[in-house]
Design a protein around this motif. Structure first.
Motif, PDB file in Angstrom:
ATOM      1  N   ARG A 148      -8.659  24.874 -39.468  1.00  0.00           N
ATOM      2  CA  ARG A 148      -7.962  23.897 -39.051  1.00  0.00           C
ATOM      3  C   ARG A 148      -8.299  24.161 -37.367  1.00  0.00           C
ATOM      4  O   ARG A 148      -8.707  24.988 -36.899  1.00  0.00           O
ATOM      5  CB  ARG A 148      -6.294  24.408 -39.223  1.00  0.00           C
ATOM      6  CG  ARG A 148      -5.767  24.235 -40.756  1.00  0.00           C
ATOM      7  CD  ARG A 148      -4.516  24.467 -40.845  1.00  0.00           C
ATOM      8  NE  ARG A 148      -4.044  24.553 -42.195  1.00  0.00           N
ATOM      9  CZ  ARG A 148      -3.503  23.309 -42.929  1.00  0.00           C
ATOM     10  NH1 ARG A 148      -3.601  22.291 -41.966  1.00  0.00           N
ATOM     11  NH2 ARG A 148      -3.109  23.359 -44.012  1.00  0.00           N
ATOM     12  N   LYS A 149      -7.993  23.076 -36.667  1.00  0.00           N
ATOM     13  CA  LYS A 149      -8.124  23.035 -35.288  1.00  0.00           C
ATOM     14  C   LYS A 149      -7.039  23.805 -34.470  1.00  0.00           C
ATOM     15  O   LYS A 149      -5.962  23.918 -35.050  1.00  0.00           O
ATOM     16  CB  LYS A 149      -8.222  21.352 -34.797  1.00  0.00           C
ATOM     17  CG  LYS A 149      -9.627  20.947 -35.307  1.00  0.00           C
ATOM     18  CD  LYS A 149      -9.613  19.525 -34.384  1.00  0.00           C
ATOM     19  CE  LYS A 149     -11.029  18.866 -34.438  1.00  0.00           C
ATOM     20  NZ  LYS A 149     -11.243  17.741 -33.906  1.00  0.00           N
ATOM     21  N   ILE A 150      -7.069  24.218 -33.427  1.00  0.00           N
ATOM     22  CA  ILE A 150      -6.511  24.884 -32.479  1.00  0.00           C
ATOM     23  C   ILE A 150      -6.141  24.156 -31.203  1.00  0.00           C
ATOM     24  O   ILE A 150      -7.046  23.427 -30.566  1.00  0.00           O
ATOM     25  CB  ILE A 150      -6.825  26.383 -32.090  1.00  0.00           C
ATOM     26  CG1 ILE A 150      -6.744  27.134 -33.401  1.00  0.00           C
ATOM     27  CG2 ILE A 150      -6.147  26.971 -31.018  1.00  0.00           C
ATOM     28  CD1 ILE A 150      -7.745  28.595 -33.192  1.00  0.00           C
ATOM     29  N   ARG A 151      -4.953  23.953 -30.878  1.00  0.00           N
ATOM     30  CA  ARG A 151      -4.518  23.583 -29.697  1.00  0.00           C
ATOM     31  C   ARG A 151      -4.107  24.628 -28.332  1.00  0.00           C
ATOM     32  O   ARG A 151      -3.250  25.658 -29.007  1.00  0.00           O
ATOM     33  CB  ARG A 151      -3.262  22.555 -29.282  1.00  0.00           C
ATOM     34  CG  ARG A 151      -2.969  22.262 -28.034  1.00  0.00           C
ATOM     35  CD  ARG A 151      -1.753  21.187 -27.960  1.00  0.00           C
ATOM     36  NE  ARG A 151      -1.779  19.667 -28.722  1.00  0.00           N
ATOM     37  CZ  ARG A 151      -1.175  19.552 -29.824  1.00  0.00           C
ATOM     38  NH1 ARG A 151      -0.413  20.436 -30.228  1.00  0.00           N
ATOM     39  NH2 ARG A 151      -1.424  18.330 -30.058  1.00  0.00           N
ATOM     40  N   MET A 152      -4.729  24.811 -27.205  1.00  0.00           N
ATOM     41  CA  MET A 152      -4.113  26.033 -26.423  1.00  0.00           C
ATOM     42  C   MET A 152      -4.138  25.514 -25.003  1.00  0.00           C
ATOM     43  O   MET A 152      -4.879  24.471 -24.656  1.00  0.00           O
ATOM     44  CB  MET A 152      -5.111  26.952 -26.767  1.00  0.00           C
ATOM     45  CG  MET A 152      -6.634  26.607 -26.391  1.00  0.00           C
ATOM     46  SD  MET A 152      -7.739  28.105 -26.749  1.00  0.00           S
ATOM     47  CE  MET A 152      -9.173  27.273 -26.515  1.00  0.00           C
ATOM     48  N   LEU A 153      -3.527  26.272 -24.088  1.00  0.00           N
ATOM     49  CA  LEU A 153      -3.959  26.313 -22.819  1.00  0.00           C
ATOM     50  C   LEU A 153      -4.960  27.363 -22.418  1.00  0.00           C
ATOM     51  O   LEU A 153      -4.679  28.469 -23.123  1.00  0.00           O
ATOM     52  CB  LEU A 153      -2.611  26.520 -22.040  1.00  0.00           C
ATOM     53  CG  LEU A 153      -1.570  25.642 -22.122  1.00  0.00           C
ATOM     54  CD1 LEU A 153      -0.322  26.063 -21.360  1.00  0.00           C
ATOM     55  CD2 LEU A 153      -1.981  24.115 -21.836  1.00  0.00           C
ATOM     56  N   TYR A 154      -5.976  27.276 -21.825  1.00  0.00           N
ATOM     57  CA  TYR A 154      -6.927  28.167 -21.314  1.00  0.00           C
ATOM     58  C   TYR A 154      -7.061  28.439 -19.822  1.00  0.00           C
ATOM     59  O   TYR A 154      -7.280  27.413 -19.122  1.00  0.00           O
ATOM     60  CB  TYR A 154      -8.577  27.668 -21.997  1.00  0.00           C
ATOM     61  CG  TYR A 154      -9.420  28.767 -22.101  1.00  0.00           C
ATOM     62  CD1 TYR A 154      -9.612  29.837 -22.844  1.00  0.00           C
ATOM     63  CD2 TYR A 154     -10.513  28.586 -21.286  1.00  0.00           C
ATOM     64  CE1 TYR A 154     -10.253  30.753 -22.768  1.00  0.00           C
ATOM     65  CE2 TYR A 154     -11.505  29.722 -21.245  1.00  0.00           C
ATOM     66  CZ  TYR A 154     -11.386  30.996 -21.968  1.00  0.00           C
ATOM     67  OH  TYR A 154     -12.387  31.910 -22.073  1.00  0.00           O
TER      68      TYR A 154
END
Length: 310
Positions: A148-154
């Motif tokens: 599964r893909k991941i959404r994040m703040l990097y």
């Protein structure tokens, strides 16, 4: 490895991998195919139910298992310290599993081996601060297993041209690598449209998405090698007494070093000179940046800012 040890190891390999060709076993044990044939004959004569299929390889009869295996003190230490490391380096689920595994290993060890392994473990210790990216580690690990893909703040190490360090990314995580005590996620970034590396300690607000992905054909994390795109050079002049410290803190970037009469010239290869900024500032007055001029000026500016504060 003597003949008896090799034949026992062959049985372990067959129990683990199920089917192996004589050529594969010969390569694994660094011996000849003829020797493997003789080993198989000896094992069969000893009552081990080995099946041979021309063109396919050897296998153990279904349902056959080796008896419980004993461990030497050194082998027990290796396993127990492995559980120590897993407990410190992985997330909560594996912490519990590591503790349970350690208890089981210690329970089955004979008393002399348990005491000997305890003595050896007292001479070594694994220390890890923990806490950095632990929650993210569990989320990323689960996302990798489920594809599964991941959404994040990097939080980037070096700001963009607009001065911002934090931006949103959606990535397809391919694997996790522990590098110099830091967990790195290998992932394909939707924004950059290429495989990038993300340090877990810089990831914020991680969300595992419903969107799935497929690994590239033939991708194997064990064989993955990142491209070396460090194409910029930085030259410094340094007090020779600082050589060890520089090698310890920034050895990865060192391209060459040349001893002069009263100084040491060190050349680094980097993606961006700013990668060396915190290192050079920490080395203080024992280091002088010679080139490029733009980076030399950057160091001067940082030094002037520091001087104003003091």
């Amino acid at each position: 490895m003597n003949k008896t040890e090799r034949q026992f190891a062959i049985m372990l390999e067959l129990q683990r991998i199920k089917v192996l060709r004589a050529e594969d076993l010969a390569a694994h044990f660094e011996t000849s195919v003829r020797t493997i044939y003789r080993d198989m004959q000896a094992l069969s004569e000893a009552g081990v139910p080995i099946l041979g299929s021309p063109g396919h390889g050897y296998s153990l009869m279904e349902g056959y298992f080796l008896p419980p295996i004993g461990f030497s003190a050194e082998e027990a230490v290796a396993l127990l310290m492995g559980t120590d490391m897993i407990e410190q380096r992985l997330d909560g689920e594996y912490k519990s599993a590591a503790r349970a595994a350690r208890s089981k290993i210690e329970a089955i060890l004979p008393e002399p081996i348990r005491e000997a392994s305890a003595d050896v473990r007292e001479t070594m210790k694994i220390l890890h601060p923990g806490g950095q990216g632990e929650n993210e580690l569990g989320q990323v690990r689960g996302a990798i297993l489920e594809r599964r893909k991941i959404r994040m703040l990097y939080l980037k190490k070096i700001p963009d041209s607009d001065g911002k360090r934090m931006n949103e990314r959606i990535v397809a995580p391919y694997g996790l690598v522990l590098v110099q005590g830091n967990w790195i996620m290998i992932a394909r970034c939707d924004l950059r449209q290429e495989v990038r590396h993300f340090r877990l300690s810089r990831m914020r607000d991680v969300t595992v998405l419903e969107e799935r992905y497929n690994l590239p054909h033939g991708f194997k994390l064990s064989q993955y090698r990142p491209p070396d795109d460090r194409n910029l050079h930085v030259m410094i002049r340094v007090n020779p007494e600082m050589a060890d410290k520089i090698a310890e803190t920034a050895g990865f970037y060192i391209e060459a070093a040349e001893q002069r009469e009263r100084s040491l010239l060190v050349q680094f290869r980097v993606r961006q000179p700013e990668e060396l900024l915190p290192h050079i500032l920490s080395w203080g007055g024992d280091v002088e940046v010679l080139e490029p001029d733009s980076f030399r000026n950057r160091i001067r500016e940082e030094a002037e800012k520091m001087l104003k504060r003091y």
